[in-house]
Enzyme design. Structure first.
Site, PDB file in Angstrom:
ATOM      1  N   PHE A   1      71.719  22.320  52.115  1.00  0.00           N
ATOM      2  CA  PHE A   1      71.726  22.373  53.583  1.00  0.00           C
ATOM      3  C   PHE A   1      72.971  23.092  54.105  1.00  0.00           C
ATOM      4  O   PHE A   1      72.886  24.193  54.662  1.00  0.00           O
ATOM      5  CB  PHE A   1      71.589  20.943  54.118  1.00  0.00           C
ATOM      6  CG  PHE A   1      72.056  20.774  55.524  1.00  0.00           C
ATOM      7  CD1 PHE A   1      71.581  21.601  56.537  1.00  0.00           C
ATOM      8  CD2 PHE A   1      72.989  19.785  55.846  1.00  0.00           C
ATOM      9  CE1 PHE A   1      72.031  21.450  57.846  1.00  0.00           C
ATOM     10  CE2 PHE A   1      73.427  19.620  57.137  1.00  0.00           C
ATOM     11  CZ  PHE A   1      72.960  20.466  58.138  1.00  0.00           C
TER      12      PHE A   1
ATOM     13  N   ASP B   1      73.022  26.463  42.169  1.00  0.00           N
ATOM     14  CA  ASP B   1      72.344  25.264  42.685  1.00  0.00           C
ATOM     15  C   ASP B   1      71.332  24.783  41.642  1.00  0.00           C
ATOM     16  O   ASP B   1      70.623  25.592  41.046  1.00  0.00           O
ATOM     17  CB  ASP B   1      71.618  25.603  43.997  1.00  0.00           C
ATOM     18  CG  ASP B   1      71.421  24.379  44.875  1.00  0.00           C
ATOM     19  OD1 ASP B   1      71.941  24.365  46.003  1.00  0.00           O
ATOM     20  OD2 ASP B   1      70.742  23.417  44.427  1.00  0.00           O
ATOM     21  N   ASN B   2      71.264  23.474  41.451  1.00  0.00           N
ATOM     22  CA  ASN B   2      70.274  22.949  40.490  1.00  0.00           C
ATOM     23  C   ASN B   2      68.955  22.593  41.183  1.00  0.00           C
ATOM     24  O   ASN B   2      68.034  22.081  40.549  1.00  0.00           O
ATOM     25  CB  ASN B   2      70.828  21.736  39.723  1.00  0.00           C
ATOM     26  CG  ASN B   2      71.022  20.528  40.619  1.00  0.00           C
ATOM     27  OD1 ASN B   2      70.782  20.575  41.825  1.00  0.00           O
ATOM     28  ND2 ASN B   2      71.464  19.425  40.027  1.00  0.00           N
TER      29      ASN B   2
ATOM     30  N   TYR C   1      79.916   6.504  46.173  1.00  0.00           N
ATOM     31  CA  TYR C   1      79.991   7.882  46.684  1.00  0.00           C
ATOM     32  C   TYR C   1      81.377   8.148  47.274  1.00  0.00           C
ATOM     33  O   TYR C   1      82.012   9.167  46.973  1.00  0.00           O
ATOM     34  CB  TYR C   1      78.895   8.097  47.731  1.00  0.00           C
ATOM     35  CG  TYR C   1      78.934   9.482  48.340  1.00  0.00           C
ATOM     36  CD1 TYR C   1      78.514  10.588  47.608  1.00  0.00           C
ATOM     37  CD2 TYR C   1      79.401   9.689  49.634  1.00  0.00           C
ATOM     38  CE1 TYR C   1      78.553  11.867  48.154  1.00  0.00           C
ATOM     39  CE2 TYR C   1      79.446  10.954  50.192  1.00  0.00           C
ATOM     40  CZ  TYR C   1      79.021  12.035  49.452  1.00  0.00           C
ATOM     41  OH  TYR C   1      79.077  13.297  49.990  1.00  0.00           O
TER      42      TYR C   1
END
Ligand code: UDP
Length: 319
Positions: free
Chosen positions: A11, A31-32, A149
């Site tokens: 994003f 990016d995966n 996180y």
């Protein structure tokens, strides 16, 4: 200038890619495609200055190869979004810590400047709002997966400073609830996406708790602008900067605003936290940045009001 953007199909990452290309940079996105999507960069298919590499930040050899020859690495690749973090805290922690270590180690070896994406989540439940960068961080118990996180992102920041002390040119940005086009339409990454989707489908807007918790929603172009400043300006070297709108709003108010702007028939429904996220859940009651450090050091000033940003986001969801 050449950049590596990890998480470049995500994003915020894909908007950052667009902004760098618009400034004449060459950009490689790594990016995966876990939460990133090819469609986020599909419009760049014929852009010779852009390349998407499908791969993982945990792949040290790949990160090393892509870092070599860059001027700046923007490290945004991470497992983000409360839903994903809670669903698999182990995978999230591995990616969010080991991936960052790989990026910092490669950048250190190749003498490349780095800008690392951190999060306002690191402030946790601190009640000293608005949050200043050198203010306290208040996290709950370790068995509440959500806080893993914040802990991982804080460890990332510690790693940045450890590498800085070895001579790495590094800056850290703490995002505050970025939203806008290309957010996960299922709303896994942002309540804004969730509410807009619900409003456009005339479903009830699921306000968690009493809806009096607050956030400072930041339109993605502002988050991106601040990231580029932080990744390029000398004044940002070795610093942590809040990147967020100072417009603090309750979630209930956000829901009403989305209903008004979409013209939806939807109503609000109040959902207990346990029903949405299970028993072991906690979240910050208030979250707002003090923007004075970013203003002073890099001249960062969010430009898009919540109302304008929501309008643009709604338009994208309609499309
Ligand atoms: N939220 C909500 N309804 C939803 C999803 C989230 O009311 O369907 C609330 C959530 O409790 C939090 C805020 O919206 O207070 C922002 O949530 P989000 O997951 O977007 O990001 P967070 O700030 O929690 O990282």
């Amino acid at each position: 200038m050449r950049a590596l953007v990890t998480g470049g199909a995500g994003f915020i990452g894909s908007h950052l890619v667009d902004a760098l290309l618009a400034r004449g940079w060459e950009v490689v996105a790594l990016d995966n495609l876990f939460t990133g999507r090819r469609s986020n960069v599909a419009h760049l298919a014929d852009e010779p200055r852009f390349r998407l590499v499908e791969g993982d930040v945990c792949d040290a050899r790949l990160v090393e190869e892509l870092t070599c020859g860059c001027d700046v690495v923007f490290h945004l690749a991470a497992v983000v979004g409360v839903t994903h973090v809670i669903a698999n805290p182990l995978a999230a922690m591995r990616t969010n810590v080991l991936g960052t270590e790989n990026v910092l180690a490669a950048a250190y070896r190749h003498r490349v400047r780095v800008c690392v994406a951190s999060s306002s989540e690191v402030y946790g439940q601190s009640e000293q709002v608005p949050f200043v960068e050198d203010g306290p961080r208040v996290l709950g118990p370790t068995w509440i997966p959500r806080w893993s996180y914040a802990t991982a992102k804080a460890l990332d920041e510690h790693l940045c400073f450890a590498y800085r002390d070895q001579g790495l040119e590094v800056s850290v940005v703490r995002y505050f609830n970025a939203y806008g086009p290309r957010t996960d339409p299922q709303g896994y990454g942002s309540v804004v996406a969730r509410f807009v989707n619900q409003a456009l489908s005339a479903e009830p807007l699921t306000v968690l708790g009493d809806g009096q918790q607050t956030r400072s929603f930041t339109y993605v172009s502002d988050s991106v602008e601040g990231t580029i400043l932080a990744g390029t300006m000398p004044a940002a070297l070795g610093e942590v900067l809040n990147l967020g709108s100072e417009e603090e709003i309750t979630i209930e108010h956000l829901a009403l605003e989305v209903i008004a702007l979409t013209g939806s028939r939807s109503r609000l429904t109040y959902v207990p936290y346990e029903a949405a996220y299970g028993a072991d859940f906690a979240e910050p009651r208030r979250r707002a940045p003090d923007g004075s450090k970013a203003r002073r050091l890099i001249g960062f000033e969010p430009r898009v009001s919540l109302r304008d940003g929501l309008r643009r986001t709604i338009e994208w969801f309609r499309g």
